[in-house]
Design an enzyme around this catalytic site. Structure first.
Site, short mmCIF file in Angstrom:
data_model
loop_
_atom_site.label_atom_id
_atom_site.label_comp_id
_atom_site.label_asym_id
_atom_site.label_seq_id
_atom_site.Cartn_x
_atom_site.Cartn_y
_atom_site.Cartn_z
N PRO A 163 0.91 -1.16 -0.06
CA PRO A 163 0.19 0.01 -0.07
C PRO A 163 0.84 1.27 0.10
O PRO A 163 0.50 2.39 -0.16
CB PRO A 163 -0.72 -0.01 1.24
CG PRO A 163 -0.13 -1.07 2.30
CD PRO A 163 0.62 -2.02 1.28
N GLU B 212 1.36 -8.59 8.87
CA GLU B 212 1.68 -7.23 9.28
C GLU B 212 2.47 -6.54 8.30
O GLU B 212 2.29 -4.82 7.93
CB GLU B 212 1.94 -6.79 10.61
CG GLU B 212 1.82 -5.32 11.08
CD GLU B 212 0.44 -4.98 11.27
OE1 GLU B 212 -0.05 -3.81 11.20
OE2 GLU B 212 -0.51 -5.85 11.23
N ARG C 168 -2.50 -9.36 -21.21
CA ARG C 168 -3.60 -9.04 -21.95
C ARG C 168 -3.10 -8.26 -22.98
O ARG C 168 -3.71 -8.10 -24.16
CB ARG C 168 -4.95 -9.00 -21.35
CG ARG C 168 -4.92 -7.37 -20.85
CD ARG C 168 -6.31 -7.25 -20.04
NE ARG C 168 -7.38 -7.25 -20.95
CZ ARG C 168 -7.59 -6.53 -21.76
NH1 ARG C 168 -7.13 -5.15 -21.87
NH2 ARG C 168 -8.86 -6.44 -22.44
N ASP D 8 -9.13 -0.16 -24.90
CA ASP D 8 -9.45 -0.36 -23.53
C ASP D 8 -9.63 1.00 -22.65
O ASP D 8 -8.84 2.08 -23.36
CB ASP D 8 -8.24 -1.14 -22.78
CG ASP D 8 -8.54 -2.55 -23.09
OD1 ASP D 8 -9.54 -3.12 -23.48
OD2 ASP D 8 -7.37 -3.35 -22.87
#
Length: 262
Positions: free
Chosen positions: A93, A120, A158, A173
């Site tokens: 994150p 953690e 892809r 896309d």
């Protein structure tokens, strides 16, 4: 293209290895997947890969040693076919958000070693010594990096030539530079009328220029409504034409969310 994943749950990656578009491409040999379990690089009877954090606090921290040894094994394996070590990427994150541009840059390369953290967090010494990049999917926390790694693999594979049945599909896309980084327009298929709602007339006209302009306007409308930040970015990049700007002004003057049917 080869992805190596360092993960405590290698079986999770059967989803991208065996199913759908990425599964077909894997069977065709267009890309390869190798999983490395840190537990295989432990030296105690319990195959310990985590321990309590120094300084106290909740949760457990993944140990540097097993992770580092797993990465080294992956790099040695890759060395048989790759001229240089692969980039080591930690799903975290604290990294910048993954986007279509990063997927395209990965698709142009030879792959990467993806580190799937758990618990953690990961011992910072491993990150400092082995990781060259951290990537996040967004402002939320998952139980581990596996789902994020699978998303990155899918988004990247892809885009490789020959993976999709029609290479033009990837060009259309959402977020693709061919669309000025905007959201894709709505799509319709048979029947021509569904529960009283017809397919928009321009798509039935057979007039290629009219169809292209309708799709562009719907892309602009949808992006301005849902992701106005992408309009700002496209404008800053010089990707919007004068005709685009005129249409956007009509949205400001009128109803931004009103659908266009004709």
């Amino acid at each position: 293209m080869r992805f190596d994943v360092v993960t405590l749950f290698p079986d999770m990656f059967a989803v991208v290895r065996d199913l759908g578009v990425t599964g077909r491409a894997h069977t065709q040999g267009l890309w390869a997947l190798h999983a490395w379990n840190p537990r295989d690089y432990t030296h105690d009877a319990h195959r310990t890969v985590d321990d309590r954090p120094y300084g106290g606090g909740p949760g457990m921290v993944m140990m540097a040693g097993p992770l580092s040894d797993a990465v080294d094994a992956a790099q040695r394996s890759r060395a048989a076919t790759e001229p240089s070590p692969a980039p080591v990427i930690l799903l975290s994150p604290t990294g910048p958000r993954f986007d279509q541009a990063r997927a395209q840059s990965l698709a142009a390369g030879a792959g990467a070693v993806l580190i799937c953290g758990r618990y953690e967090g990961v011992d910072q010494r491993f990150i400092d010594r082995q990781v060259i990049e951290e990537i996040s999917l967004g402002d939320f926390v998952l139980s581990g990096g596996e789902l994020a790694a699978m998303a990155i693999i899918d988004a990247t594979v892809r885009l490789m030539p020959g993976v999709l049945n029609d290479d033009e599909s990837a060009i259309q896309d959402s977020f693709n530079p061919a669309l000025s980084g905007l959201l894709d327009s709505p799509h319709y298929t048979r029947p021509e009328v569904y529960q009283g709602t017809p397919v928009p007339a321009p798509l039935l006209s057979g007039h290629h220029a009219r169809i292209a302009r309708w799709r562009r306007e719907q892309s602009l409308r949808l992006t301005a409504t849902r992701r106005p930040d992408l309009i700002v970015r496209a404008r800053a990049q010089g990707w919007l034409t004068a005709e685009d700007e005129r249409f956007l002004q009509t949205l400001v003057d009128g109803d931004l969310s009103a659908p266009t049917r004709g």
